[in-house]
Design an enzyme around this catalytic site. Sequence first.
Site, mmCIF file in Angstrom:
data_model
loop_
_atom_site.group_PDB
_atom_site.id
_atom_site.type_symbol
_atom_site.label_atom_id
_atom_site.label_comp_id
_atom_site.label_asym_id
_atom_site.label_seq_id
_atom_site.Cartn_x
_atom_site.Cartn_y
_atom_site.Cartn_z
ATOM 1 N N CYS A 195 -25.891 -56.402 -98.551
ATOM 2 C CA CYS A 195 -27.015 -57.286 -98.876
ATOM 3 C C CYS A 195 -26.541 -58.509 -99.657
ATOM 4 O O CYS A 195 -27.066 -59.604 -99.489
ATOM 5 C CB CYS A 195 -28.078 -56.513 -99.643
ATOM 6 S SG CYS A 195 -28.712 -55.102 -98.693
ATOM 7 N N THR A 196 -25.538 -58.306 -100.496
ATOM 8 C CA THR A 196 -24.959 -59.417 -101.255
ATOM 9 C C THR A 196 -24.270 -60.395 -100.305
ATOM 10 O O THR A 196 -24.452 -61.614 -100.402
ATOM 11 C CB THR A 196 -23.966 -58.874 -102.313
ATOM 12 O OG1 THR A 196 -24.689 -58.015 -103.205
ATOM 13 C CG2 THR A 196 -23.327 -60.002 -103.099
#
Length: 158
Positions: free
Chosen positions: A45-46
Amino acid sequence: MTLVIGQPVPDFTAPATGDNTITLSDLKGRQVVVYFYPKASTPGCTTEGGDFRDRKADFDAVNTTVLGVSRDGIRAQENFKAKQGFNFELISDKDETVCRLFDVIKLKKLYGKEHLGIERSTFLIDAEGRLVREWRGVKVKGHADEVLQAAQALHAGS
């Protein structure tokens, strides 16, 4: 309720970072990318958020707003946004209203246990509020570029 390519996306309102409340209909006149991710501050997600962050000027150039959505609370979203320097808003969808509208809550397996979670998915909405494109079961690598190309093509055609 199933979203259909070419059909209007039902309006929604949700809390977002920066003390904002995002209402889809307020963004009419702009293309909108809504991307769903499983959990703030996790590696995939980062990376995905960073890829959208790094292309923000390109999205802006084609009149496109990027919004990230997960079930994390607003504080987790604020921390994630600040730590990663995201230059777009993140929506906190704790009650899964937006997730269910886009049908991204799926049965997933983790360590042999089944649970309901967000399937990494992205949606491109045109300036009139119609769904133009969807990507489901997204693999992060190269995804933001693919979405940007679709947004650029849509803008060029409008």
